[in-house]
Write a protein that holds these residues in place. Structure first.
Motif, mmCIF file in Angstrom:
data_model
loop_
_atom_site.group_PDB
_atom_site.id
_atom_site.type_symbol
_atom_site.label_atom_id
_atom_site.label_comp_id
_atom_site.label_asym_id
_atom_site.label_seq_id
_atom_site.Cartn_x
_atom_site.Cartn_y
_atom_site.Cartn_z
ATOM 1 N N UNK A 171 68.023 6.284 62.141
ATOM 2 C CA UNK A 171 68.145 5.737 63.651
ATOM 3 C C UNK A 171 66.598 5.457 64.237
ATOM 4 N N UNK A 172 66.410 4.415 64.819
ATOM 5 C CA UNK A 172 65.197 4.156 65.301
ATOM 6 C C UNK A 172 65.401 4.083 66.949
ATOM 7 N N UNK A 173 66.563 4.088 67.490
ATOM 8 C CA UNK A 173 66.707 3.792 68.931
ATOM 9 C C UNK A 173 68.322 4.354 69.238
ATOM 10 N N UNK A 174 68.597 4.954 70.286
ATOM 11 C CA UNK A 174 69.879 5.455 70.917
ATOM 12 C C UNK A 174 69.771 5.085 72.215
ATOM 13 N N UNK A 175 70.813 4.369 72.784
ATOM 14 C CA UNK A 175 70.917 4.117 74.174
ATOM 15 C C UNK A 175 72.552 4.365 74.606
ATOM 16 N N UNK A 176 72.694 4.869 76.041
ATOM 17 C CA UNK A 176 73.914 5.121 76.304
ATOM 18 C C UNK A 176 74.077 4.284 77.803
ATOM 19 N N UNK A 177 75.156 3.751 77.989
ATOM 20 C CA UNK A 177 75.633 3.030 78.946
ATOM 21 C C UNK A 177 76.984 2.991 79.537
ATOM 22 N N UNK A 178 77.102 2.951 80.744
ATOM 23 C CA UNK A 178 78.717 3.030 81.319
ATOM 24 C C UNK A 178 79.033 1.573 80.970
ATOM 25 N N UNK A 179 80.303 1.422 80.434
ATOM 26 C CA UNK A 179 81.205 0.188 80.264
ATOM 27 C C UNK A 179 82.440 0.257 80.855
ATOM 28 N N UNK A 180 82.878 -0.733 81.581
ATOM 29 C CA UNK A 180 84.399 -0.840 81.799
ATOM 30 C C UNK A 180 85.424 -0.080 80.608
ATOM 31 N N UNK A 181 86.369 0.578 80.670
ATOM 32 C CA UNK A 181 87.163 1.040 79.687
ATOM 33 C C UNK A 181 87.988 -0.426 79.302
#
Length: 193
Positions: A171-181
């Protein structure tokens, strides 16, 4: 249409040397598992694989692609589709795409739901990653591969990150974001109705 959102985590993983690949042992011939490159670009076949593998895990980005977009993508130098078969039936696929300066992305990888959990995925990922490392052997105008990378997200299979790590990806990058279900569309319209 729902206004609800969900948090989606995306992990980007890479290998920076062919020696990073931790291959699994190939299945014996009695298993009927074989992996074949789809050498003739076929938008119909590629769209079938995309919907059959990704229909239950919310692969949506290519669904609106018209035929010509599929054709143009599949005929680009350095784009390859490798298909796993079990006794002649497509079980899953891995799609490779050459990028700048010796980078190859595993754009799509997965198994049709009925073939998951049968020890095909590790072999397909090992085989496909090895093909990413030797991609320039089949496309002489490409730079030799220096890096193979992939991204996966929390909407994919629950074992996806661990499978990549077992094959030597880091793993070199981890991102989290809110997305429409979004409800997974299934492999054909109305499959989840």
């Amino acid at each position: 249409m729902s206004n609800r959102t969900t948090t989606v985590t995306t992990w980007s993983l890479e290998q920076t040397s062919p020696g990073d690949l931790v291959a699994v042992q190939e299945p014996d011939s009695a298993s009927g598992i074989r992996i074949v490159r789809a050498e003739v670009p076929s938008p119909e076949f590629s769209r079938f694989l995309y919907t059959a593998v990704g229909g239950d895990i919310t692969w949506l980005d290519r669904l609106p692609w018209p035929y010509e977009t599929w054709r143009a993508h599949l005929t680009r130098p350095g784009v390859e589709t490798w298909v796993a078969y079990e006794h002649g039936t497509p079980a899953g696929y891995i799609e490779l795409e050459a990028q700048d300066e010796g980078t190859v992305e595993i754009v799509y990888f997965g198994l049709i739901p009925a073939f998951r959990g049968r020890r095909i995925g590790g072999h397909l990922l090992s085989y496909g990653t090895a093909r990413a490392w030797d991609l320039a052997d089949r496309w002489p105008d490409l730079a030799p591969t220096k890096r193979v990378w992939v991204h996966t997200c929390s909407l994919d299979g629950e074992h996806a990150v661990a499978n990549y790590e077992r094959r030597g990806f880091r793993v070199f990058k981890t991102e989290s974001e809110e997305q429409p279900e979004a409800a997974p569309p299934g492999p054909w319209p109305g499959a989840h109705a």
